[in-house]
Design an enzyme around this catalytic site. Structure first.
Site, PDB file in Angstrom:
ATOM      1  N   GLY A  55       0.761  -1.239   0.000  1.00 16.48           N
ATOM      2  CA  GLY A  55       0.000   0.000   0.000  1.00 16.48           C
ATOM      3  C   GLY A  55       0.794   1.294   0.000  1.00 16.48           C
ATOM      4  CB  SER A  56       4.367   2.209  -0.318  1.00 17.85           C
ATOM      5  OG  SER A  56       4.787   1.871  -1.601  1.00 17.85           O
ATOM      6  CG  ASP A  81      -2.532  -6.642  -4.025  1.00 15.41           C
ATOM      7  OD1 ASP A  81      -1.629  -5.979  -4.568  1.00 15.41           O
ATOM      8  OD2 ASP A  81      -2.400  -7.867  -3.769  1.00 15.41           O
ATOM      9  CG  ASP A  97      -7.498 -11.992 -10.449  1.00 16.51           C
ATOM     10  OD1 ASP A  97      -6.776 -11.155 -11.024  1.00 16.51           O
ATOM     11  OD2 ASP A  97      -7.473 -13.207 -10.686  1.00 16.51           O
ATOM     12  CG  ASP A 122       4.436  -1.085  -8.249  1.00 13.00           C
ATOM     13  OD1 ASP A 122       5.249  -1.253  -9.171  1.00 13.00           O
ATOM     14  OD2 ASP A 122       4.767  -1.030  -7.049  1.00 13.00           O
ATOM     15  CE  LYS A 162       6.458  -3.894 -10.765  1.00 16.21           C
ATOM     16  NZ  LYS A 162       6.898  -3.831  -9.380  1.00 16.21           N
TER      17      LYS A 162
HETATM   18  N1  SAM Z   1       2.576  -0.654  -5.320  1.00 15.25           N
HETATM   19  C1  SAM Z   1       2.639  -1.505  -4.149  1.00 15.25           C
HETATM   20  C2  SAM Z   1       3.143  -0.680  -3.001  1.00 15.25           C
HETATM   21  O1  SAM Z   1       3.673   0.396  -3.239  1.00 15.25           O
HETATM   22  O2  SAM Z   1       3.000  -1.105  -1.858  1.00 15.25           O
HETATM   23  C3  SAM Z   1       3.504  -2.718  -4.391  1.00 15.25           C
HETATM   24  C4  SAM Z   1       2.894  -3.691  -5.355  1.00 15.25           C
HETATM   25  S1  SAM Z   1       3.686  -5.251  -5.346  1.00 15.25           S
HETATM   26  C5  SAM Z   1       5.183  -4.903  -6.171  1.00 15.25           C
HETATM   27  C6  SAM Z   1       2.817  -6.157  -6.561  1.00 15.25           C
HETATM   28  C7  SAM Z   1       1.428  -6.581  -6.125  1.00 15.25           C
HETATM   29  O3  SAM Z   1       0.741  -7.085  -7.277  1.00 15.25           O
HETATM   30  C8  SAM Z   1       1.371  -7.714  -5.097  1.00 15.25           C
HETATM   31  O4  SAM Z   1       0.840  -7.237  -3.892  1.00 15.25           O
HETATM   32  C9  SAM Z   1       0.442  -8.757  -5.732  1.00 15.25           C
HETATM   33  O5  SAM Z   1      -0.467  -9.334  -4.823  1.00 15.25           O
HETATM   34  C10 SAM Z   1      -0.295  -7.909  -6.757  1.00 15.25           C
HETATM   35  N2  SAM Z   1      -0.930  -8.697  -7.825  1.00 15.25           N
HETATM   36  C11 SAM Z   1      -0.351  -9.599  -8.658  1.00 15.25           C
HETATM   37  N3  SAM Z   1      -1.272 -10.130  -9.498  1.00 15.25           N
HETATM   38  C12 SAM Z   1      -2.463  -9.537  -9.190  1.00 15.25           C
HETATM   39  C13 SAM Z   1      -3.790  -9.676  -9.702  1.00 15.25           C
HETATM   40  N4  SAM Z   1      -4.072 -10.524 -10.699  1.00 15.25           N
HETATM   41  N5  SAM Z   1      -4.788  -8.926  -9.158  1.00 15.25           N
HETATM   42  C14 SAM Z   1      -4.504  -8.076  -8.131  1.00 15.25           C
HETATM   43  N6  SAM Z   1      -3.265  -7.903  -7.611  1.00 15.25           N
HETATM   44  C15 SAM Z   1      -2.258  -8.624  -8.127  1.00 15.25           C
END
Ligand code: SAM
Length: 317
Positions: A55-56, A81, A97, A122, A162
């Site tokens: 969540g940042s 997420d 999702d 992201d 990203k």
């Molecule tokens: N931007 C976030 C932050 O600043 O805290 C970090 C994001 S982290 C790098 C990537 C996230 O993508 C993970 O928490 C993962 O659960 C989520 N993710 C991956 N596939 C997903 C999907 N199909 N639907 C929702 N979230 C997904």
């Protein structure tokens, strides 16, 4: 962030803790914004943060849109997420999702069926370690984020996501060019120089006037974009098949690839991604060790740790 001592000395990791951010990635969004100022627009109302845990980025959005702001009427941030997220002020979190059409409906409901001004993603899947497979899944995730964005973003809105600058990324730039007026590939100073990670900044959403994008669980990416002839075959972008030489690519010619403007963001005064937090050996001041800003709510490894504790974690042979 791992537990190795190098990670713990990482400057952005420590700065994130000092400034109350849940992850160092907050600085990537802040540095992108320093360059493009998309979060400084006083007319920004509805914002979507896809793949938002822990969540940042949502924290950055919340601070930018609400803290010290006078006119916050109608402002709303929705964060999505797969993982459960701990609450953040002014942010509505959805555990869902992004590849499922129901998620779009839930976002639109929360916005009272109004469209969003800004969408960011992201997203990163859990890595398998198989490089080609990881790159393929990442690209599928970008395509899902893009499809959802096409349905939720208002005309002239902004999308950032990203990406990993793989072999066929120039085709993605080219295709995004049919949907947005300007595409920039940006690398914030806090994103590790050794990583292929970068962010596409897509400005001014401008799809064809007669196109009504619709998400349907049963349709392919190709079907989603079929009404836009120039985007036909977009799903081929996501298949980085080693057997495709340039000459063999089905419907793509070299002219269809384009090079996006590349920009490094964050200013020369911001720290390098590999900088470590420096403490002088003869500095005798009392140092305080900060706890994590937010412990993971329900990390995927929790079950494995529990099984290991009970001696039940076995490897299939
Ligand atoms: N931007 C976030 C932050 O600043 O805290 C970090 C994001 S982290 C790098 C990537 C996230 O993508 C993970 O928490 C993962 O659960 C989520 N993710 C991956 N596939 C997903 C999907 N199909 N639907 C929702 N979230 C997904």
């Amino acid at each position: 962030m791992g537990k190795s001592s190098k990670d713990k000395r990482d400057l952005y990791y420590r700065k994130a803790k000092e400034e109350g951010y849940r992850a160092r990635s907050a600085f990537k969004l802040l540095q992108l914004n320093d360059q493009f100022h998309f979060l400084d627009d006083p007319n920004l109302k509805r914002v979507v943060d896809l793949c938002a845990a822990p969540g940042s980025w949502s924290q950055v959005l919340s601070r930018k849109l609400f803290e010290g702001q006078k006119d916050v009427e109608g402002r709303k941030i929705v964060a999505v997420d797969l993982q459960k997220m701990s609450p953040i002020d002014h942010v509505t979190t959805i555990q869902a999702d992004i590849t499922h059409p129901k998620t779009l409906n839930r976002i639109l409901e929360l916005f009272g069926n109004e469209k969003a001004d800004f969408v960011c993603s992201d997203g990163a899947p859990d890595v398998t370690g198989l490089h080609d497979l990881d790159e393929y899944i990442q690209q599928q995730l970008i395509m899902s984020a893009l499809q959802l964005t096409c349905c939720v973003l208002k005309r002239n809105g902004t999308f950032i996501a990203k990406i990993f600058r793989g072999r066929d990324i120039d085709m993605l730039y080219s295709q995004l060019g049919y949907l947005f007026d300007k595409i920039v590939c940006a690398k914030p100073r806090s994103s590790r120089g050794t990583s292929m990670e970068a962010f596409i900044v897509c400005l001014s959403y401008n799809p064809p006037q007669d196109w009504e994008p619709k998400l349907d669980i049963n349709q392919s990416t190709e079907q989603f974009f079929e009404k836009i002839p120039s985007l036909n075959g977009i799903s081929e972008l996501s298949i980085d098949d080693q057997s495709h030489t340039k000459a063999q690519l089905p419907s793509w010619s070299l002219e269809e690839r384009s090079i996006a403007e590349f920009m490094s963001c964050g200013g020369l005064d911001s720290f390098d991604s590999d900088a470590t937090y420096h403490i002088d050996a003869d500095d005798s001041r009392q140092r305080e060790s900060l706890d994590p800003v937010q412990s993971p709510t329900n990390p995927p490894y929790k079950e494995a740790l529990e099984l290991k504790r009970r001696g039940k974690l076995t490897r299939a042979i």
